[in-house]
Write an enzyme that holds these catalytic residues in place. Structure first.
Site, short mmCIF file in Angstrom:
data_model
loop_
_atom_site.label_atom_id
_atom_site.label_comp_id
_atom_site.label_asym_id
_atom_site.label_seq_id
_atom_site.Cartn_x
_atom_site.Cartn_y
_atom_site.Cartn_z
N SER A 52 0.91 -1.16 0.10
CA SER A 52 -0.12 -0.04 -0.02
C SER A 52 0.95 1.23 -0.02
O SER A 52 0.43 2.34 -0.29
CB SER A 52 -1.08 -0.07 1.20
OG SER A 52 -0.27 -0.01 2.50
N LYS A 113 0.34 4.57 6.81
CA LYS A 113 -0.05 5.37 5.76
C LYS A 113 0.26 6.66 5.99
O LYS A 113 1.11 7.08 6.89
CB LYS A 113 -1.69 5.55 5.86
CG LYS A 113 -2.30 4.10 5.77
CD LYS A 113 -2.31 3.29 4.57
CE LYS A 113 -3.07 1.81 4.69
NZ LYS A 113 -2.91 1.12 3.55
#
Length: 254
Positions: A52, A113
């Protein structure tokens, strides 16, 4: 009657062995406590298990998360014991930080993230462009990203946030499902909007799985890659490092 001092040797051997054993136990306990303090209060190691954040982080990267950057909550402790609420000491996450946090839905799974939206912000995506509070952030296409393990080429962009933080993101699919938000996201107070740099392959605040991340769930700011190895390779097999370790990523700052 003792001969040649042998009885004295036997009589002192057992206490000496017990003392040596106890000293070893004490050293091990001290080492464990020091490691626990460092992990809880200073730096915690993490390994990247997914793609990701590809472009910035690769599967097999090992990094240190700075625990005191954001202060401490129950998630700063091993197993996140429910012994107190809120957060104390440290600062708040800033736009552009790469941060480790606990998944809000279970409070246990570690996610990593990039911080995009702060409390009170409105975040919207239109054809892959991020809009903050109604203004498009700067986005320019640069050279394609070439994956060091597979050789795959992917379109790459450089984004620059209003605070001047610049970073690179990947765009695998034009006009993918996540490239345009059905409506603007309004970040609640005490929460943050997080996005992966591999925009078309990231479960983040754009999805119901993650959603907005409470400040309490932040574990630390990712500051340094200290080791990196190709997926499927064992970091303990040192004899394979010449072919499997990514030496050029050792001690890379984020």
């Amino acid at each position: 009657m003792a001969q040649d001092g042998s009885a004295d040797d036997v009589s002192t051997e057992q206490p000496r062995k017990k003392n040596e054993l106890w000293d070893t136990v004490v050293v091990l306990i001290q080492a464990f406590l020091i490691a626990l303090v460092i992990r809880t209060l200073l730096f915690q190691p993490f390994v990247i298990p997914s793609s990701s954040m590809v472009g910035t982080l690769l599967i097999g990267d090992y990094l240190f998360a700075n625990k005191f950057a954001y202060g401490y909550s129950r998630h700063s402790l091993p197993f996140s014991p429910d012994i107190f609420d809120g957060r104390f000491l440290g600062g708040e996450p800033q736009r552009g930080d790469v941060a480790v946090f606990k998944l809000p839905s279970d409070g246990a799974t570690d996610y990593i993230k990039r911080v995009i939206g702060l409390p009170g912000d409105t975040v919207e995506l239109r054809n892959g462009v991020v809009f903050l509070n109604g203004e498009a952030i700067d986005r320019e296409q640069i050279d394609d990203f070439v994956h060091p393990d597979t050789g795959d080429r992917v379109p790459r962009y450089r984004e620059t946030l209003p605070n001047g933080v610049s970073y690179e993101v990947l765009d695998l699919i034009d006009n993918s499902m996540l490239d345009t938000s059905p409506q603007p996201f309004v970040v609640p107070e005490g929460h943050y909007f997080m996005m992966g740099d591999n925009r078309d392959n990231s479960s983040d605040s754009r999805t119901a799985l993650v959603g907005f991340v409470p400040l309490e769930n932040f574990v630390g700011r990712a500051d340094l890659i200290f080791f990196s190895i190709r997926p499927g390779a064992s970091p303990w097999q040192v004899w394979h490092w010449p072919s499997d370790a990514r030496f050029d990523r050792f001690f890379d700052g984020l």
